[in-house]
Design an enzyme around this catalytic site. Structure first.
Site, PDB file in Angstrom:
ATOM      1  N   GLY A  52       0.802  -1.221   0.000  1.00 54.29           N
ATOM      2  CA  GLY A  52       0.000   0.000   0.000  1.00 54.29           C
ATOM      3  C   GLY A  52       0.836   1.273   0.000  1.00 54.29           C
ATOM      4  O   GLY A  52       1.856   1.358   0.687  1.00 54.29           O
ATOM      5  N   LEU A  79       0.254   0.459   7.392  1.00 53.11           N
ATOM      6  CA  LEU A  79       0.567   1.115   6.116  1.00 53.11           C
ATOM      7  C   LEU A  79       1.877   1.898   6.136  1.00 53.11           C
ATOM      8  O   LEU A  79       1.965   2.999   5.589  1.00 53.11           O
ATOM      9  CB  LEU A  79      -0.586   2.038   5.683  1.00 53.11           C
ATOM     10  CG  LEU A  79      -1.916   1.330   5.452  1.00 53.11           C
ATOM     11  CD1 LEU A  79      -3.041   2.333   5.298  1.00 53.11           C
ATOM     12  CD2 LEU A  79      -1.834   0.438   4.210  1.00 53.11           C
ATOM     13  N   ASN A 105      -1.336  -0.536  -5.054  1.00 54.29           N
ATOM     14  CA  ASN A 105      -2.361  -0.541  -4.004  1.00 54.29           C
ATOM     15  C   ASN A 105      -2.307   0.792  -3.254  1.00 54.29           C
ATOM     16  O   ASN A 105      -1.236   1.235  -2.846  1.00 54.29           O
ATOM     17  CB  ASN A 105      -2.052  -1.717  -3.064  1.00 54.29           C
ATOM     18  CG  ASN A 105      -3.062  -1.868  -1.946  1.00 54.29           C
ATOM     19  OD1 ASN A 105      -2.993  -1.190  -0.931  1.00 54.29           O
ATOM     20  ND2 ASN A 105      -4.001  -2.775  -2.131  1.00 54.29           N
ATOM     21  N   CYS A 139      -9.348   0.904   5.146  1.00 54.53           N
ATOM     22  CA  CYS A 139      -8.670   1.835   6.051  1.00 54.53           C
ATOM     23  C   CYS A 139      -9.683   2.823   6.620  1.00 54.53           C
ATOM     24  O   CYS A 139     -10.744   3.039   6.028  1.00 54.53           O
ATOM     25  CB  CYS A 139      -7.507   2.548   5.350  1.00 54.53           C
ATOM     26  SG  CYS A 139      -7.819   3.017   3.674  1.00 54.53           S
ATOM     27  N   ILE A 202     -10.322 -11.233  -0.633  1.00 53.36           N
ATOM     28  CA  ILE A 202     -10.651 -10.395   0.482  1.00 53.36           C
ATOM     29  C   ILE A 202      -9.375  -9.824   1.117  1.00 53.36           C
ATOM     30  O   ILE A 202      -8.308 -10.393   0.966  1.00 53.36           O
ATOM     31  CB  ILE A 202     -11.436 -11.200   1.569  1.00 53.36           C
ATOM     32  CG1 ILE A 202     -10.665 -12.433   1.991  1.00 53.36           C
ATOM     33  CG2 ILE A 202     -12.836 -11.511   1.128  1.00 53.36           C
ATOM     34  CD1 ILE A 202     -11.285 -13.243   3.119  1.00 53.36           C
ATOM     35  N   GLY A 260      -6.855 -14.697  -0.294  1.00 57.30           N
ATOM     36  CA  GLY A 260      -7.115 -15.099   1.095  1.00 57.30           C
ATOM     37  C   GLY A 260      -6.805 -16.558   1.342  1.00 57.30           C
ATOM     38  O   GLY A 260      -7.565 -17.435   0.932  1.00 57.30           O
ATOM     39  N   GLY A 261      -5.660 -16.811   1.976  1.00 50.70           N
ATOM     40  CA  GLY A 261      -5.351 -18.162   2.450  1.00 50.70           C
ATOM     41  C   GLY A 261      -4.898 -19.146   1.393  1.00 50.70           C
ATOM     42  O   GLY A 261      -4.856 -20.354   1.663  1.00 50.70           O
TER      43      GLY A 261
HETATM   44  C1  LIG Z   1       1.899  -8.143   6.424  1.00 49.97           C
HETATM   45  C2  LIG Z   1       0.703  -7.839   5.570  1.00 49.97           C
HETATM   46  C3  LIG Z   1       0.579  -6.558   5.018  1.00 49.97           C
HETATM   47  C4  LIG Z   1      -0.531  -6.244   4.218  1.00 49.97           C
HETATM   48  N1  LIG Z   1      -0.631  -5.013   3.649  1.00 49.97           N
HETATM   49  C5  LIG Z   1      -1.663  -4.703   2.821  1.00 49.97           C
HETATM   50  C6  LIG Z   1      -1.739  -3.450   2.160  1.00 49.97           C
HETATM   51  O1  LIG Z   1      -0.837  -2.594   2.267  1.00 49.97           O
HETATM   52  N2  LIG Z   1      -2.837  -3.203   1.372  1.00 49.97           N
HETATM   53  C7  LIG Z   1      -3.843  -4.127   1.199  1.00 49.97           C
HETATM   54  O2  LIG Z   1      -4.799  -3.861   0.483  1.00 49.97           O
HETATM   55  N3  LIG Z   1      -3.765  -5.352   1.788  1.00 49.97           N
HETATM   56  C8  LIG Z   1      -2.727  -5.657   2.585  1.00 49.97           C
HETATM   57  N4  LIG Z   1      -2.641  -6.903   3.179  1.00 49.97           N
HETATM   58  C9  LIG Z   1      -3.691  -7.905   2.915  1.00 49.97           C
HETATM   59  C10 LIG Z   1      -3.240  -8.907   1.826  1.00 49.97           C
HETATM   60  O3  LIG Z   1      -2.999  -8.258   0.602  1.00 49.97           O
HETATM   61  C11 LIG Z   1      -4.296 -10.021   1.618  1.00 49.97           C
HETATM   62  O4  LIG Z   1      -5.510  -9.435   1.203  1.00 49.97           O
HETATM   63  C12 LIG Z   1      -4.532 -10.847   2.869  1.00 49.97           C
HETATM   64  O5  LIG Z   1      -3.328 -11.052   3.583  1.00 49.97           O
HETATM   65  C13 LIG Z   1      -5.161 -12.202   2.544  1.00 49.97           C
HETATM   66  O6  LIG Z   1      -4.345 -12.971   1.691  1.00 49.97           O
HETATM   67  P1  LIG Z   1      -3.319 -14.112   2.247  1.00 49.97           P
HETATM   68  O7  LIG Z   1      -4.100 -14.972   3.201  1.00 49.97           O
HETATM   69  O8  LIG Z   1      -2.858 -14.833   1.028  1.00 49.97           O
HETATM   70  O9  LIG Z   1      -2.225 -13.371   2.945  1.00 49.97           O
HETATM   71  C14 LIG Z   1      -1.541  -7.235   3.990  1.00 49.97           C
HETATM   72  C15 LIG Z   1      -1.395  -8.519   4.547  1.00 49.97           C
HETATM   73  C16 LIG Z   1      -0.296  -8.828   5.327  1.00 49.97           C
HETATM   74  C17 LIG Z   1      -0.172 -10.217   5.898  1.00 49.97           C
END
Ligand SMILES: Cc1cc2nc3c(=O)[nH]c(=O)nc-3n(C[C@H](O)[C@H](O)[C@H](O)COP(=O)(O)O)c2cc1C
Length: 330
Positions: A52, A79, A105, A139, A202, A260-261
């Site tokens: 982001g 962020l 993002n 946010c 998500i 997600g996951g």
């Molecule tokens: C450490 C971390 C930082 C993240 N930073 C952002 C971000 O800056 N902007 C955003 O939209 N989502 C952010 N996310 C959310 C992820 O992009 C993603 O939607 C979420 O982790 C689910 O996917 P995953 O289970 O594969 O990690 C972040 C997730 C993690 C774990």
């Protein structure tokens, strides 16, 4: 002969595979470029989604910012980033070496700031490297007493409209939805009404982990966002709901990116069969450096065996429900 069974389109954006990084989990450019063997990862990716970016630099939340739970990860990074000006000058040019569509993002505190930030990025991207802006509506909206933008369909529509008004069709607009709502189709429809080109879902689910030795929450920010294997069924459900119930998603006028996951090719395929045209992988990458190559390889073998292309499988799992509904009506 099918040359590339993994190729998908997100509107005008062509992806050689449906795999993307999930925002915030692979940094901007510097972090990724310093990784060992990043070339192998780039070969498996269809697009790169940056961490982001905000208009002004942010220090992020107090530590502790990340804590592992039994089934996932809780984070409250807040962020942290060096702001739009440094990002566009120092990071964006380096991403051109990825030879992939670059999705930026963005986060902001007010509706107006979202528009301003998107316009700043697109107008100052002189080499036209950015292919899409992904709006993170998870946010707090400082204009509305700190409520999360994404939990109010009206606020989602206003944010998307503000971004579209400032950047038009110069690059694609993706709206990334929060799962912290009762009915995901409401913010999804609002984003579509605001003019989004693509939906992604998500983001993380809100949670708390308590340090029982010290009788207090682990995270400096008290609560955080849960990601990783625990949230996959929630994400798949939300993609399924939107694909099944929203006409624009169903006919892919507004394609969905499922996140997600995901940690295996089977997980990715579940999202695709639920209606996702592409998928993002985040947390799994922290534990398995080869996840992108493995998922791409697994999907390819499955498609070869079934003699299918990935695009033929988008949303197929929703068809049995449609047939059942038709039978009930008859
Ligand atoms: C450490 C971390 C930082 C993240 N930073 C952002 C971000 O800056 N902007 C955003 O939209 N989502 C952010 N996310 C959310 C992820 O992009 C993603 O939607 C979420 O982790 C689910 O996917 P995953 O289970 O594969 O990690 C972040 C997730 C993690 C774990």
């Amino acid at each position: 002969m099918v040359e590339n069974r993994l190729e998908v389109n997100l509107k005008t954006m062509k992806l050689k595979t449906p795999l993307m990084t999930a925002s915030g989990t692979s940094g901007h450019a510097d972090e990724f470029l310093h990784l060992y063997d990043n070339q192998a990862i780039l070969k498996s990716l269809g697009a790169f989604v940056t961490k982001g970016v905000t208009l002004k630099p942010r220090e992020g939340n107090p530590e502790v910012r990340v804590i592992e739970t039994r089934t996932g990860l809780l984070n409250s990074i807040g962020l942290q980033n060096s702001g739009a000006e440094k990002f566009i000058k120092e990071q964006v040019p380096k991403t051109s070496s990825y030879e992939l569509p670059i999705i930026v993002n963005i986060s902001a505190d007010t509706v107006q700031e979202f528009g301003e930030l998107a316009a700043y990025l697109v107008d100052n991207d002189v080499s036209r490297i950015i292919s899409a802006i992904e709006i993170n509506v998870s946010c707090p909206n400082l204009g509305e007493h700190g409520n999360i933008f994404g939990t109010s369909p009206k606020a989602v529509e206003r944010v998307v409209k503000a971004v579209k008004k400032r950047i038009g069709d110069k690059v694609l607009v993706i709206t990334k939805l929060t799962p912290n709502v009762t009915d995901i189709t409401e913010p999804a429809r609002a984003a579509i009404a605001g003019g989004t080109d693509v939906l992604s879902m998500i983001n993380t689910l809100r949670g708390i982990a308590i340090d029982i030795d010290n009788c207090r929450p682990f995270l400096g920010n008290i609560s955080g966002g849960l990601s990783g294997p625990a949230i996959k069924p929630v994400g798949v459900f939300m993609v399924y709901e939107c694909f099944n119930k929203i006409a624009e998603c169903n006919d892919k006028r507004v394609p969905i990116i499922g996140i997600g996951g995901i940690s295996t090719w089977q997980d990715a395929l579940e999202y695709i069969m639920a209606g996702a045209s592409a998928v993002g992988i985040g947390t799994a990458w922290f534990v398995n450096f080869h996840v992108f190559e493995q998922v791409a390889r697994g999907l390819n073998s499955y498609l070869l065996k079934k003699d299918k292309e990935i695009s033929q499988l988008i949303g197929v799992a929703t068809k049995c429900e449609r047939k059942r509904r038709l039978r009930v009506q008859i």
